[in-house]
Design an enzyme around this catalytic site. Structure first.
Site, PDB file in Angstrom:
ATOM      1  N   GLY A   1     -52.358   5.947  14.678  1.00 56.43           N
ATOM      2  CA  GLY A   1     -51.804   4.668  14.600  1.00 56.43           C
ATOM      3  C   GLY A   1     -50.887   4.402  15.829  1.00 56.43           C
TER       4      GLY A   1
ATOM      5  N   CYS B   1     -47.921 -10.254   0.972  1.00 55.09           N
ATOM      6  CA  CYS B   1     -48.670 -11.160   1.445  1.00 55.09           C
ATOM      7  C   CYS B   1     -48.198 -12.550   1.237  1.00 55.09           C
ATOM      8  CB  CYS B   1     -50.215 -11.032   0.822  1.00 55.09           C
ATOM      9  SG  CYS B   1     -51.123  -9.626   1.062  1.00 55.09           S
TER      10      CYS B   1
ATOM     11  N   ASP C   1     -61.358 -11.144  -2.003  1.00 53.54           N
ATOM     12  CA  ASP C   1     -60.201 -10.537  -2.584  1.00 53.54           C
ATOM     13  C   ASP C   1     -59.017 -11.511  -2.763  1.00 53.54           C
ATOM     14  OD1 ASP C   1     -59.238 -10.247  -0.099  1.00 53.54           O
ATOM     15  OD2 ASP C   1     -58.620  -8.217  -0.378  1.00 53.54           O
TER      16      ASP C   1
ATOM     17  N   ASP D   1     -59.854  -5.195   1.898  1.00 58.47           N
ATOM     18  CA  ASP D   1     -60.714  -6.039   2.712  1.00 58.47           C
ATOM     19  C   ASP D   1     -62.217  -5.327   2.874  1.00 58.47           C
ATOM     20  OD1 ASP D   1     -58.895  -8.055   2.668  1.00 58.47           O
ATOM     21  OD2 ASP D   1     -58.092  -7.553   4.625  1.00 58.47           O
TER      22      ASP D   1
ATOM     23  N   LYS E   1     -47.531 -14.400   4.733  1.00 61.23           N
ATOM     24  CA  LYS E   1     -48.814 -14.787   5.654  1.00 61.23           C
ATOM     25  C   LYS E   1     -48.467 -16.325   6.143  1.00 61.23           C
ATOM     26  CE  LYS E   1     -53.104 -12.763   4.125  1.00 61.23           C
ATOM     27  NZ  LYS E   1     -54.241 -12.973   3.291  1.00 61.23           N
TER      28      LYS E   1
ATOM     29  N   ASP F   1     -54.488  -5.295   8.184  1.00 55.85           N
ATOM     30  CA  ASP F   1     -53.486  -5.963   7.245  1.00 55.85           C
ATOM     31  C   ASP F   1     -52.371  -5.211   7.314  1.00 55.85           C
ATOM     32  OD1 ASP F   1     -52.508  -7.606   5.182  1.00 55.85           O
ATOM     33  OD2 ASP F   1     -54.430  -7.988   4.685  1.00 55.85           O
TER      34      ASP F   1
ATOM     35  N   ASP G   1     -63.879 -15.148   6.141  1.00 54.97           N
ATOM     36  CA  ASP G   1     -64.070 -13.871   5.285  1.00 54.97           C
ATOM     37  C   ASP G   1     -63.151 -12.838   5.277  1.00 54.97           C
ATOM     38  OD1 ASP G   1     -65.463 -12.590   3.193  1.00 54.97           O
ATOM     39  OD2 ASP G   1     -67.328 -13.061   3.834  1.00 54.97           O
ATOM     40  N   ASP G   2     -63.125 -11.942   4.626  1.00 57.08           N
ATOM     41  CA  ASP G   2     -62.183 -10.956   4.463  1.00 57.08           C
ATOM     42  C   ASP G   2     -62.114  -9.715   5.423  1.00 57.08           C
ATOM     43  OD1 ASP G   2     -60.813 -11.555   1.675  1.00 57.08           O
ATOM     44  OD2 ASP G   2     -63.011 -11.230   1.043  1.00 57.08           O
TER      45      ASP G   2
END
Length: 336
Positions: free
Chosen positions: A145, A20, A230, A97, A23, A74, A55-56
């Protein structure tokens, strides 16, 4: 180009950043998405949580049902060298999340970018197996996916969950007088950065990142909490700033009460601080009263976490209380 031999592969060396910490900086991201909200399409259920407060996850009410759908995505570059561990970490992070909104994940799809001419597909298979094992632990289906050929490996998930619309955990529902609980220790970013630089393996960091936030979310809901987020790439201070700003309160942090992973302070001392962490600190500095906190403490509080814990406005059994929310003052965060 001949694929790299598996025995010699260090996945983190194929990434410009790790986890992360890669980001887009929070201030830049807010500028990009500003004004991109849209009116609800005709016939769609009410959007309960969207772009407004950062928000998440997004949450929409399902028409004619006492259920809400929680949606998130994510993915990130390798945070550790072991492909199976990276898959587990990325999956736990994506599922988080949904837990951070008070929901339960029910369906995920994989998101995979792979440098097919540089890394063997057997490594990609191990990444996907790690993701599958964490999703199975969470009771969440994986239904396929999407993959692309990319110079830099990336992996994550798009996740759909369900929640009770009357019992959501939101980042704009904090109120003065509530304590702040943190369910995982900090220091993941600096330990991951040390791992990337040196190859040292930190089992305590991997165990923390692969631990689901499922039980923490359930405990928060059982305790009557309505506000949570989170702690991931924007660090504790970044996510706390967003929570305090959205809720119209000030967050006071007891720096002595914040838990850290073994080795985290040493990693900061030795200079293993990511650019993402420093950008986080720069972003929150104008709205933070740092008090007497030293530079290392400030960096740890802004440390870009990967698959970190929940920050809950309320007491969560077993989690340390690291501060409280108070009426809005001159700063959104005060360190004591």
């Amino acid at each position: 180009m001949t694929p790299t031999r598996q025995a010699s592969v260090r996945l983190t060396q194929f990434a410009h950043g790790g986890g992360c910490a890669c980001k887009i900086p929070p201030g830049e991201l807010e500028d990009v998405v500003a004004g991109l909200g849209a009116p609800p399409p005709e016939g769609a259920g009410p959007l309960l949580v969207g772009l407004a407060t950062g928000d998440d996850a997004a949450v929409v009410a399902l028409p004619g049902q006492d259920l809400a759908m929680v949606c998130t995505a994510d993915f990130f570059t390798p945070v550790v060298d072991d492909p199976y561990d990276w898959g587990r970490i990325a999956a736990a992070n994506a599922l988080s999340d949904v837990y951070a909104m008070g929901g339960r994940p029910v369906l995920a799809v994989n998101l995979l970018a792979w440098p097919r001419d540089r890394l063997p597909f057997e490594l990609a298979r191990q990444v996907l197996r790690g993701g599958l094992d964490i999703a199975t632990e969470a009771g969440c289906h994986i239904g396929g996916g999407h993959s692309v050929d990319d110079p830099e490996p990336k992996y994550g998930m798009a996740v759909t969950g369900l929640a009770d619309p009357a019992r959501l955990l939101r980042n704009d529902a904090g109120r003065a007088g509530l304590p702040l609980s943190l369910t995982k220790p900090l220091g993941l970013g600096v330990l991951n950065n040390r791992h990337k630089a040196t190859g040292e393996r930190f089992g305590q960091a991997i165990a923390t990142m692969t631990a689901l936030n499922r039980d923490a979310s359930a405990a928060a809901l059982a305790a009557g909490a309505t506000c949570a987020t989170d702690v991931t790439g924007f660090g504790l201070l970044g996510h706390l700033h967003k929570l305090a700003r959205a809720s119209g309160v000030t967050a006071v942090v007891d720096t002595a009460a914040v838990p850290y992973l073994d080795g985290a302070r040493e990693a900061v001392r030795d200079g293993y601080v990511s650019g993402g962490t420093r950008r986080n600190l720069d972003w929150v500095a104008p709205c933070t009263d740092f008090g007497g906190a030293d530079t290392d403490t400030r960096l740890l509080l802004a440390d870009a976490q990967t698959s970190g814990g929940l920050l809950v406005a309320g007491e969560v059994p077993g989690a340390p209380v690291v501060g409280e929310l108070v009426p809005r003052g001159d700063h959104s965060i005060v360190l004591r």
